[in-house]
Every structure is written in C-alpha cells, then in structure tokens.
Design an enzyme around this catalytic site. Structure first.
Site, PDB file in Angstrom:
ATOM      1  N   SER A 181      51.579  31.949  53.431  1.00  0.00           N
ATOM      2  CA  SER A 181      50.384  31.028  53.554  1.00  0.00           C
ATOM      3  C   SER A 181      50.670  30.345  55.001  1.00  0.00           C
ATOM      4  O   SER A 181      51.888  29.956  55.523  1.00  0.00           O
ATOM      5  CB  SER A 181      50.221  29.643  52.604  1.00  0.00           C
ATOM      6  OG  SER A 181      49.872  30.401  51.625  1.00  0.00           O
ATOM      7  N   GLU A 228      18.048  33.916  51.446  1.00  0.00           N
ATOM      8  CA  GLU A 228      18.683  32.734  50.873  1.00  0.00           C
ATOM      9  C   GLU A 228      19.530  32.044  52.180  1.00  0.00           C
ATOM     10  O   GLU A 228      19.785  32.341  53.267  1.00  0.00           O
ATOM     11  CB  GLU A 228      19.743  33.398  50.083  1.00  0.00           C
ATOM     12  CG  GLU A 228      19.276  34.001  48.952  1.00  0.00           C
ATOM     13  CD  GLU A 228      18.536  32.983  47.984  1.00  0.00           C
ATOM     14  OE1 GLU A 228      19.183  32.312  46.957  1.00  0.00           O
ATOM     15  OE2 GLU A 228      17.239  32.419  48.377  1.00  0.00           O
ATOM     16  N   HIS A 257      50.982  37.635  50.843  1.00  0.00           N
ATOM     17  CA  HIS A 257      52.459  37.212  50.422  1.00  0.00           C
ATOM     18  C   HIS A 257      53.513  38.107  51.141  1.00  0.00           C
ATOM     19  O   HIS A 257      54.525  37.891  51.037  1.00  0.00           O
ATOM     20  CB  HIS A 257      52.514  37.888  48.838  1.00  0.00           C
ATOM     21  CG  HIS A 257      51.734  37.151  47.925  1.00  0.00           C
ATOM     22  ND1 HIS A 257      51.997  36.830  46.738  1.00  0.00           N
ATOM     23  CD2 HIS A 257      50.684  36.259  47.818  1.00  0.00           C
ATOM     24  CE1 HIS A 257      51.367  36.006  46.021  1.00  0.00           C
ATOM     25  NE2 HIS A 257      50.306  35.402  46.836  1.00  0.00           N
ATOM     26  N   LYS A 278      47.994  21.845  41.569  1.00  0.00           N
ATOM     27  CA  LYS A 278      46.869  21.509  42.727  1.00  0.00           C
ATOM     28  C   LYS A 278      45.735  22.441  42.635  1.00  0.00           C
ATOM     29  O   LYS A 278      44.625  22.072  42.817  1.00  0.00           O
ATOM     30  CB  LYS A 278      47.731  21.471  43.976  1.00  0.00           C
ATOM     31  CG  LYS A 278      47.120  20.843  45.116  1.00  0.00           C
ATOM     32  CD  LYS A 278      47.758  20.861  46.359  1.00  0.00           C
ATOM     33  CE  LYS A 278      47.225  19.954  47.624  1.00  0.00           C
ATOM     34  NZ  LYS A 278      48.067  19.936  48.465  1.00  0.00           N
ATOM     35  N   ASP A 279      45.814  23.788  42.697  1.00  0.00           N
ATOM     36  CA  ASP A 279      44.764  24.451  42.399  1.00  0.00           C
ATOM     37  C   ASP A 279      44.091  24.234  41.086  1.00  0.00           C
ATOM     38  O   ASP A 279      42.698  24.372  41.306  1.00  0.00           O
ATOM     39  CB  ASP A 279      45.134  26.021  42.378  1.00  0.00           C
ATOM     40  CG  ASP A 279      45.586  26.714  43.676  1.00  0.00           C
ATOM     41  OD1 ASP A 279      44.910  26.132  44.804  1.00  0.00           O
ATOM     42  OD2 ASP A 279      46.160  27.667  43.917  1.00  0.00           O
TER      43      ASP A 279
END
Lengths: 414, 215
Positions: A212, A279, A208, A235-236
């Site tokens: 972005s 894994e 922040h 959108k998320d």
C-alpha cells in the site's frame, strides 16, 4: 484434527503461507487514514452486486415483452425481491461513489507514482469494466430511460470512421435497440462482473507486490508497518459498518433516489422522453460529450476524458512524495479539478441551453488543461519548492531514504 | 431527485427551479388505512372504467386491510389472484381517446413529482374561454375531468374534491410500492443493528490499536 487437515492441504497447496503472506501478516503502513478504506469497500460492493444479481437473474426475463413485468414481479411478489432489487440498483450508484472516492484518494496523494503504475492502470481498466457493466445493467429493467439511454449511447459508436454503422449494428444486434440488444446486454451484464472479479485479483497481486501507498508518499521502514490482521481487518470492518449504515438508509428509506421516474414507464420506441439523461455517475463525461459541437469530436473528447487518467504516472514529473500533502500547487490543482468534475456533473444534468453551454465548455477546458499543464506545473513546482527550502518534515523524509526514483535500485527497500 | 444531489454536491447558488413552469401542490399522501380504503373505492369504481391496475391483485387489497366483502364486490366472479384490469377494452379506449389510458400501478413513481404531480393534475382542470376543457399540469391530456373540478368555485365543494384526490393519490402511492411499509419496518431494525455493531467495532478497533501505540 483441524491442524492435520490444514497440514494435509499445505503439503499440496500453499494455504497457510498464502493466508499469512496476504491476509494476516501482510505488512501495512500504520499511518493509513480512513481514505484507504475505499478499496476494501469497492471489493465488498462488487461481491454484494454479484450476490444480489445472481438471485435477481433467477426471476428476471431478458425479453422485451417480459422484462418490465418480471422486474415488477420481483418487486411485488418474490419474497424479499424488493430488497434484492433495491440493494442491486442502489449498489450500482454506491459502487461509483466508492470507486470515485478511491480514485480521488489516489489523485490527492499521487499514489499512482512509481512503483504503483500498474495499480493505477489495472484500476483504470476496472473502472471501464464497471462503467460498461453499469451501462448494460441499466437497460435490463426495460423502462423508458433504459431504452433511450441505450439508444443514445450505442448511437455514439456510429461516429467511428468507415465501420460506424457496422459497429452500432453489432452492438445492438438489430437496427435499433430491441430484443436482441436486451438479450445480449443481459448475457454480458452477467459475464462482466466475473471479468471484474478476475481483474480485481490482478489489482491485488500487484498491490501485494508493491504494498500500500501511505499518506507520506514514501515506503516506510519495517517498524512503521503493522500486520494487516487484526489492525486493518478491524479498521476495514468499522469502515464497512459506517458505509452500510449510509447504504441501508438509502435502500430502506429512499431507494427510488437512484431510479429515474421515466424508468417506471415501460420502454416505448415511439415516444421519446422529454429529457434523456444518463445516470449521475456518467454525467461529467456526458457534459464533455455535449461540450464539443461536433459529434465525432464530442465522442473522442468523452473517450479521452475517461482514458486520460492513464498518463498521470508520466505527466506528474515531480520527485516530491506525498502528492497534495506536501505540494501546494498540486493540492490547488486537485481541488480545482474536483470542483470542475462536480460542475461538469451539474451541467450534464441540465438541458444544453442558455448559459449551460459555455459553462460546460469552460469546465471541459479546465478538465483537459489540468492534465496538459501537469507536466510543466509539477516540474516548476518542484524547482520552486526546492528553491524556497523544503518543509522540515519533508526534508526529514528525504534524509530517511533516497528519493523515489531510486526505489528499485536494491529491489524492495524494506 | 438526481439534480438535487448534484446540486447539493456542487453547492452552487444557481437557481435550479427557474425552468419549472408550475409549482406542484402538496398531495399530503398518507398510509392511513381508512384513507387508502376510500381511495381504493374511487379508483375501483371510477378510474378502472378506463385504466388498469395490472400489477395489483385483488388478494393484495384484502392483505392491505380492506374489508373482504368490499373486495369481493369489486372482483365479482374473478379469483382473488386476478390482476386488476380495466373495464374498458384497450381497443375501445383507443377508439374513444385515440390513446390507450396508461396503467396506474406505477403512476405514483412514473412522473416527476410523484404523488404531488397526480394530485395537482387531478385538480388541474379548468374551463377554457372557448368552452373546452384544459389542464394546467398536462395540457395534451385526453382524460376527462373525472372529479368534476373545472366548474367548481365554492370553497367547501373544492375542499371536498381535494380530499377525494388526496385519497386517490394515497391509494396509488401504496399501489406503486406495496412493500414500502414492510421496507420501512425492516429498515429500522437493520439500521439499529448496524449502528450497534458499528459502535462495538469502533471501540474494539480503538482498543486493539491502543495497545499498538504503547509499543
């Protein structure tokens, strides 16, 4: 009434300004693609893992005589225990899928460049913590693969010069993986997610501050930023819906995909499984470990292969923004690297015999060569691109604002 | 399974099955109740002679739908909540076989190949030329040929044994994951709900973003 309460809080705590600054009005580039959804998804998976983990811990017993049975108790007798456990065990794999995609997006768009170096490094720290948490969590069901996996991996620390044996003893709390190991891994497996949570906070504070990145690779003008809410919340959430459909398909219809058959056999220190493998999310690194014939060399190579991502902000010396979007050679390197990691994963799952040995070694070489060639390739690529003439849209970007190196001259350009 | 995922991801045309020495037979395990019931009968009367089924309680057999008088016959004087144990004490098993017979509750999940492995293993016995007993799928086995497949040559008799093995495997498959049925039923609702929700979110997102594009 509600507004008066909020006002009361606001005089004592910056609630409204925080929500505005960091959630609702937080300016976000409007050109973000769906590849930018994965940070949010990683946060969601973390919360889901913590939530299911807390309930599992209410029934789980970290004791070598009880652990395996307590997991079966959860699976068979606790109300919806099977659901909690399958969400948690599938969630571990999902977490790696999400953060690997998140990282791949950062690599593709070279988002690690100035000013987002701290985003990249805190992200790297998060990856290490998630790996440690996943590794310790895998011991808890106390199955054969849990036990032998932990035995093999803790053993690797024995190559440390001078203090090797002491470190292994300290990690295990015993001369071999046993009750002391199980109990401490459980304690740390419960602790680490909260450290991850705190580091996610730091990751987000840094985000922040720098805002972005976006597919163009430059900071956008004000008119190209839109408020986070409602545009990116929606959108998320849509992305989350798609993610949950895939995730739940595994949880409800194929949850044993991520549980190796030998882990349904209780741990037995006297019986080594035919084929010990970690894994899937550790397989590329495991392949690098095995590619080096010398054990110390292998462990060092594996550690370096995980940590080497940190040099990227320095190693990628171009001033062309947007990463692979504008840079053909970087794009080629990205896809070669991606294919190489998948190849390493494939080799890691195979026994180290026959042609898998040279294949793993070649893939390891390509892996490291990518990082060591990048400083030279990125410079040469830029010279070549400028000599050839930059594409029109890239030229327009340059004219719109100064090159990235001047980012901080007048503080935030926005 | 994992190598399958990696395989698909890589899209490599390498021959993954090259090292598999024996092909497993398809067990065709089902969740059909009469099959499970006949399988339970065999497991309770034959397998439990040596093996245990400790993560299953008698109550769950009744919940599965097996007739109460049948369950009562198996449990004898044990309460319904008793975990199903072997009729042979572990020490006696050690003395006869030199190895404690493994618990069967998770067997259908504990072997590569799952139910197909158990099915192939049960039918994998043969008479060795030396007059002994061998198993194609697990040569070091200590378990006797309980179904008696080794000497059978008659196809009809063989088919009968295959049916019996399929019943046993179906029951063990249920025992490894008794909540599978419940999981699938719930799963359809969850996925249906999510698909609906996600579709609505998609149209909402498009609508909200559409207004943005006009400005």
């Amino acid at each position: 009434m509600v507004s008066r309460v909020i006002e009361w809080v606001d005089q004592r705590f910056p609630l409204t300004s925080f929500v505005k600054h960091d959630l609702t009005e937080y300016p976000t580039p409007r050109n973000l693609s769906y590849w930018w959804n994965f940070g949010f998804l990683a946060g969601f998976v973390l919360v889901l893992q913590i939530a299911t983990g807390i309930f599992l811990a209410m029934y789980y017993k970290p004791d070598v005589n009880l652990a395996f049975d307590s997991v079966q108790h959860i699976m068979r007798e606790v109300n919806y225990g099977w659901l909690l456990r399958y969400i948690h065990s599938t969630g571990a794999s999902a977490f790696f899928v999400v953060i690997y995609v998140h990282m791949a997006r950062t690599l593709y768009y070279a988002s690690y460049h100035k000013p987002r170096e701290l985003m990249w490094w805190t992200g790297q720290g998060l990856m290490l913590l998630i790996m440690a948490t996943a590794f310790m969590g895998y011991l808890l069901p106390w199955g054969q693969m849990s036990y032998w996996g932990a035995q093999v991996i803790t053993n690797l620390f024995g190559v440390t010069p001078f203090f090797g044996d002491q470190i292994v003893l300290w990690l295990r709390g015993d001369f071999s993986v046993g009750d002391a190991t199980l109990t401490r891994f459980f304690a740390l497996h419960y602790l680490f997610p909260f450290l991850i949570f705190a580091l996610v906070g730091i990751h987000l504070v840094a985000l922040h501050t720098v805002k972005s990145s976006n597919p163009s690779g430059i900071s956008l003008a004000d008119k190209d930023n839109i408020p986070f809410h409602p545009y990116f919340t929606l959108k998320d959430f849509f992305g989350l819906g798609v993610y949950l459909i895939v995730f739940c398909a595994f949880v409800f219809f194929s949850p044993n995909t991520f549980i190796e058959p030998p882990n349904n056999i209780p741990a037995n220190p006297l019986m080594t499984p035919a084929h010990i493998e970690p894994e899937w999310y550790f397989l590329p690194f495991y392949a690098i470990l095995r590619a080096i014939p010398d054990m110390l060399g292998g462990v060092v190579a594996m550690a370096v292969s995980v940590l080497i991502f940190a040099i990227l902000p320095f190693a990628d010396r171009t001033s062309i923004p947007g990463g692979a979007r504008y840079r053909p050679i970087y794009r080629a390197m990205f896809f070669i690297f991606l294919a190489d990691v998948l190849l390493l994963g494939y080799v890691g799952a195979k026994p180290p015999t026959g042609y898998f040995v040279p294949l793993g070694q070649a893939a390891t070489l390509v892996y490291f060569a990518t990082f060591f060639l990048l400083p030279f390739v990125s410079k040469a690529e830029e010279r070549w691109m400028r000599a050839r003439g930059l594409p029109a849209d890239l030229q327009a970007l340059f004219q719109q604002r100064p090159p990235r190196d001047k980012w901080n001259d007048k503080g935030e350009t926005r | 399974m994992r190598s399958w995922i990696i395989f698909a991801l890589c899209g490599l045309a390498l021959n993954a099955g090259a090292e598999e020495e024996l092909q497993l037979h398809q067990a065709g395990a089902t969740t059909d109740l009469p099959t499970l019931e006949r399988g339970a009968e065999t497991v309770m009367t034959v397998c439990l002679g040596c093996h245990s089924l400790k993560y299953i309680r008698f109550r769950e057999l009744e919940k599965l739908g097996i007739a109460k008088d049948k369950v009562d016959g198996w449990r004898g004087s044990n309460p319904m909540g008793t975990a199903i144990s072997s009729q042979m004490p572990a020490e006696a098993a050690m003395a006869s076989f030199g190895k404690a017979p493994p618990d069967l509750s998770l067997m259908a999940k504990a072997r590569e190949g799952g139910p197909d492995y158990i099915y192939s293993y049960l039918l994998g016995y043969y008479n060795t030329p030396e007059g002994g007993l061998g198993n194609h799928y697990y040569p070091p086995t200590k378990m006797p040929d309980v179904l008696g497949v080794a000497g059978v040559t008659d196809p009809a008799q063989r088919a009968e044994l295959e049916k019996k093995a399929r019943e046993v495997v179906s029951f063990l498959d249920w025992a490894a994951d008794p909540r599978a049925q419940e999981r699938h039923t719930l799963g359809y609702y969850v996925i249906a709900y999510l698909v609906l929700l996600t579709t609505l979110l998609y149209f909402l997102k498009r609508r909200v973003w559409g207004q943005l594009d006009k400005t």
